[in-house]
Enzyme design. Structure first.
Site, PDB file in Angstrom:
ATOM      1  N   ARG A 192       3.952   9.791  26.594  1.00  0.00           N
ATOM      2  CA  ARG A 192       4.736  10.719  27.415  1.00  0.00           C
ATOM      3  C   ARG A 192       5.956  10.035  28.037  1.00  0.00           C
ATOM      4  O   ARG A 192       7.074  10.247  27.622  1.00  0.00           O
ATOM      5  CB  ARG A 192       3.825  11.350  28.480  1.00  0.00           C
ATOM      6  CG  ARG A 192       4.344  12.658  29.074  1.00  0.00           C
ATOM      7  CD  ARG A 192       5.326  12.507  30.193  1.00  0.00           C
ATOM      8  NE  ARG A 192       4.909  11.595  31.218  1.00  0.00           N
ATOM      9  CZ  ARG A 192       5.723  11.070  32.151  1.00  0.00           C
ATOM     10  NH1 ARG A 192       6.999  11.383  32.182  1.00  0.00           N
ATOM     11  NH2 ARG A 192       5.260  10.235  33.049  1.00  0.00           N
ATOM     12  N   ASP A 193       5.743   9.187  29.015  1.00  0.00           N
ATOM     13  CA  ASP A 193       6.852   8.517  29.693  1.00  0.00           C
ATOM     14  C   ASP A 193       7.639   7.640  28.731  1.00  0.00           C
ATOM     15  O   ASP A 193       8.855   7.530  28.799  1.00  0.00           O
ATOM     16  CB  ASP A 193       6.307   7.657  30.864  1.00  0.00           C
ATOM     17  CG  ASP A 193       7.404   7.230  31.832  1.00  0.00           C
ATOM     18  OD1 ASP A 193       7.125   6.414  32.726  1.00  0.00           O
ATOM     19  OD2 ASP A 193       8.541   7.712  31.695  1.00  0.00           O
ATOM     20  N   HIS A 197       3.068   2.278  39.074  1.00  0.00           N
ATOM     21  CA  HIS A 197       3.756   2.624  37.820  1.00  0.00           C
ATOM     22  C   HIS A 197       5.070   1.856  37.842  1.00  0.00           C
ATOM     23  O   HIS A 197       6.072   2.349  38.370  1.00  0.00           O
ATOM     24  CB  HIS A 197       3.995   4.140  37.807  1.00  0.00           C
ATOM     25  CG  HIS A 197       4.629   4.658  36.563  1.00  0.00           C
ATOM     26  ND1 HIS A 197       3.948   5.418  35.644  1.00  0.00           N
ATOM     27  CD2 HIS A 197       5.890   4.555  36.078  1.00  0.00           C
ATOM     28  CE1 HIS A 197       4.762   5.758  34.657  1.00  0.00           C
ATOM     29  NE2 HIS A 197       5.938   5.254  34.897  1.00  0.00           N
ATOM     30  N   HIS A 217       8.352  -0.130  36.395  1.00  0.00           N
ATOM     31  CA  HIS A 217       9.283  -0.292  35.283  1.00  0.00           C
ATOM     32  C   HIS A 217       9.801  -1.723  35.285  1.00  0.00           C
ATOM     33  O   HIS A 217       9.906  -2.363  36.332  1.00  0.00           O
ATOM     34  CB  HIS A 217      10.420   0.721  35.393  1.00  0.00           C
ATOM     35  CG  HIS A 217      10.021   2.068  34.863  1.00  0.00           C
ATOM     36  ND1 HIS A 217      10.919   3.010  34.419  1.00  0.00           N
ATOM     37  CD2 HIS A 217       8.808   2.630  34.682  1.00  0.00           C
ATOM     38  CE1 HIS A 217      10.267   4.090  34.004  1.00  0.00           C
ATOM     39  NE2 HIS A 217       8.994   3.896  34.159  1.00  0.00           N
ATOM     40  N   CYS A 267      15.670   2.783  30.018  1.00  0.00           N
ATOM     41  CA  CYS A 267      15.950   3.300  31.356  1.00  0.00           C
ATOM     42  C   CYS A 267      17.173   4.203  31.247  1.00  0.00           C
ATOM     43  O   CYS A 267      18.232   3.753  30.832  1.00  0.00           O
ATOM     44  CB  CYS A 267      16.229   2.141  32.302  1.00  0.00           C
ATOM     45  SG  CYS A 267      16.590   2.680  33.980  1.00  0.00           S
ATOM     46  N   ASN A 275       9.503   1.050  30.836  1.00  0.00           N
ATOM     47  CA  ASN A 275       8.108   0.817  31.197  1.00  0.00           C
ATOM     48  C   ASN A 275       7.654  -0.624  30.946  1.00  0.00           C
ATOM     49  O   ASN A 275       8.154  -1.281  30.051  1.00  0.00           O
ATOM     50  CB  ASN A 275       7.204   1.731  30.358  1.00  0.00           C
ATOM     51  CG  ASN A 275       7.212   3.152  30.876  1.00  0.00           C
ATOM     52  OD1 ASN A 275       6.682   3.436  31.947  1.00  0.00           O
ATOM     53  ND2 ASN A 275       7.822   4.051  30.121  1.00  0.00           N
TER      54      ASN A 275
END
Lengths: 306, 340
Positions: A22-23, A214, A216, A247, A256
């Site tokens: 997803r991300d 979470h 990055h 990003c 990520n």
């Protein structure tokens, strides 16, 4: 690679929430065919991961990559014991998700007004009202809901975000019934210093067992930040296989943190994850070929070329 | 997620955030005021000395042979960043390390700024004398905690190498020249795999005992993690005080900053790094090597730890050398900043 005795000061077990499909894919330019997404997720299901975020039930106008959310949700093999959450920004998305077979949902808030408006086209307050509807419906149906807080360590539009705001938004999501709040360093600007301060503030209102980080890796700080979070009692960490997803706020920068690199660190700390690093690397190799890019995982880079 | 990168680039707040996080100061010497961190985070040193090894360890592992004048310009640029220690070159035979064949010219060619130290590697007495003749005022000797690595890397056993180093360090001390000791494979060896804590401690102690003022413990292949770093340091610190120790972490498995963070929490306050994360890993093709100085500074700034180094100037030097070796930077901070 495996430490016989787990290092003191760290949790015994860390749950990894895999957000690659997803991300990760959401921030990749190449639109990945539906069958590839399904195969990718099915491969991830074989690695020992216990939570895999599948897709996002948003309008395809906003996120073209996730246009096939229903097909993907219906197409994957849902293995027993593995959870497959999906993003549901509003009630409409929620119902579609449930109709497609979803049994866990996530709502995506932000600690920054500007980010909220630019990202989901409404103020924080408006978004909270939508999420309340989703979470309320989810709870009625015994569907767990997870809450995300973006910009927890900084915002691409507003710069610094106050601890008070991050805590307030997190508390709001937790209060409405989200079982877990994932605190996101959306642009990767956080460092162990800011991570520690932010968690200290949020943990006054929300117990560590209900929190996740979470991170990055845009500035290379992710693992150091995660280490700090673990030392403070957090034991749920989001990551993406191969460090998928650049990003959108810094062209060419990474996004990520890579699941492989995270597992490598946790293995070295003697922390149990239940995840097979080699199988994760294989899934990473698969998806990198599909999106036609080299992996962002240093462990994968070192291992495939050693 | 919306796609508005262009709008964001112009956003003043984002620029301000970057400036605060990148700690772009105006000071020439690089002394920065902690813009955002009012109090330095507890449990960390107030000051960390960064030992810049880009020109030596970095370039040594780069395929492209960099012309002498570029090396000199690179080091001169680094001298403007606030860095207080810059490892210049290695006085080894050019047969072994072609990149360092111009060691004498580089040493003589750089501008040695007052207050900055310019150590060079000297594997034996011959190299030591050449280094001193070329103007060196600090030297390093490079040992290993692994027999196999020692034999493959410097063609002699650990014991034989220690005898050579003793000669170098003894001569150095006679001339009041400080000598630094490196211990490779402190967290693992590409040939032997795991290295015992006992061996790492023994070799470190030997180098310290012969007169090296500082021992840099190297995770040569980057396999270490916070777990193994902690255990190794606990063992070594029983014999050598933290103030005489440094960590030299490679980022081959992405663990460097986490490992460095661990070392700092244990009282270490000297960290080696290389601008742009120069230097791949000769043991894993395509893999990265040194931890990037820019990414290290970014973390230290965020911790409120003083380094005296101007991150923006370091990024400029990094940009310069990357163009010279024709590769993209390995620093994530540089990647994110130049494209933001």
């Amino acid at each position: 690679m495996f430490e016989s005795a787990q290092l003191s000061g760290f949790p015994e077990y860390v749950k990894i929430v895999e957000v690659g499909p997803r991300d990760g894919l959401q921030n990749e330019k190449v639109i990945v065919p539906t069958d590839i997404k399904i195969e990718f997720i099915n491969q991830l299901s074989q690695t020992g991961l216990s939570v895999i975020e599948v897709t996002s039930f948003v309008s395809s106008r906003w996120i073209p990559q996730m246009a096939d959310h229903t097909e993907v949700m219906k197409g994957i093999h849902q293995y027993p014991g593995i959870r497959y959450p999906v993003l549901t920004p509003n009630l409409q998305g929620f119902h579609r998700a449930v109709a497609a077979g979803a049994t866990e949902v996530s709502v995506f808030g932000a600690a920054s007004e500007s980010f909220s408006k630019k990202n989901i086209n409404c103020s924080i307050e408006e978004s909270m009202k939508k999420f309340e509807e989703v979470v309320k419906s989810a709870r009625h149906m015994n569907i767990p809901a997870r809450g995300y807080v973006s910009c927890a360590l900084g915002c691409p539009y507003e710069g610094n975000i106050t601890l008070q705001k991050v805590t307030e938004v997190s508390k709001r999501l937790y209060g409405m019934g989200c079982y877990e709040i994932s605190l996101g360093d959306t642009i990767g600007v956080g460092t162990p210093g800011s991570m520690k301060k932010m968690l200290e503030s949020v943990m006054k209102e929300i117990p560590p067992r209900a929190l996740a980080v979470h991170c990055h890796d845009t500035y290379g700080q992710a693992l150091a930040n995660i280490l700090t979070a673990l030392q403070m009692g957090i034991n749920v960490v989001d990551s993406a296989v191969s460090g998928l997803g650049g990003c959108p706020y810094a062209k060419g920068a990474s996004g990520n943190v890579a699941t492989e690199d995270l597992i490598y660190m946790l293995n070295g700390l003697g922390v149990n994850t239940g995840v097979n690093l080699y199988k994760v690397m294989e899934a990473g190799d698969f998806i990198c070929k599909a999106v036609n890019k080299t992996t962002n995982s240093k462990v994968a880079q070192a291992s495939f070329n050693a």
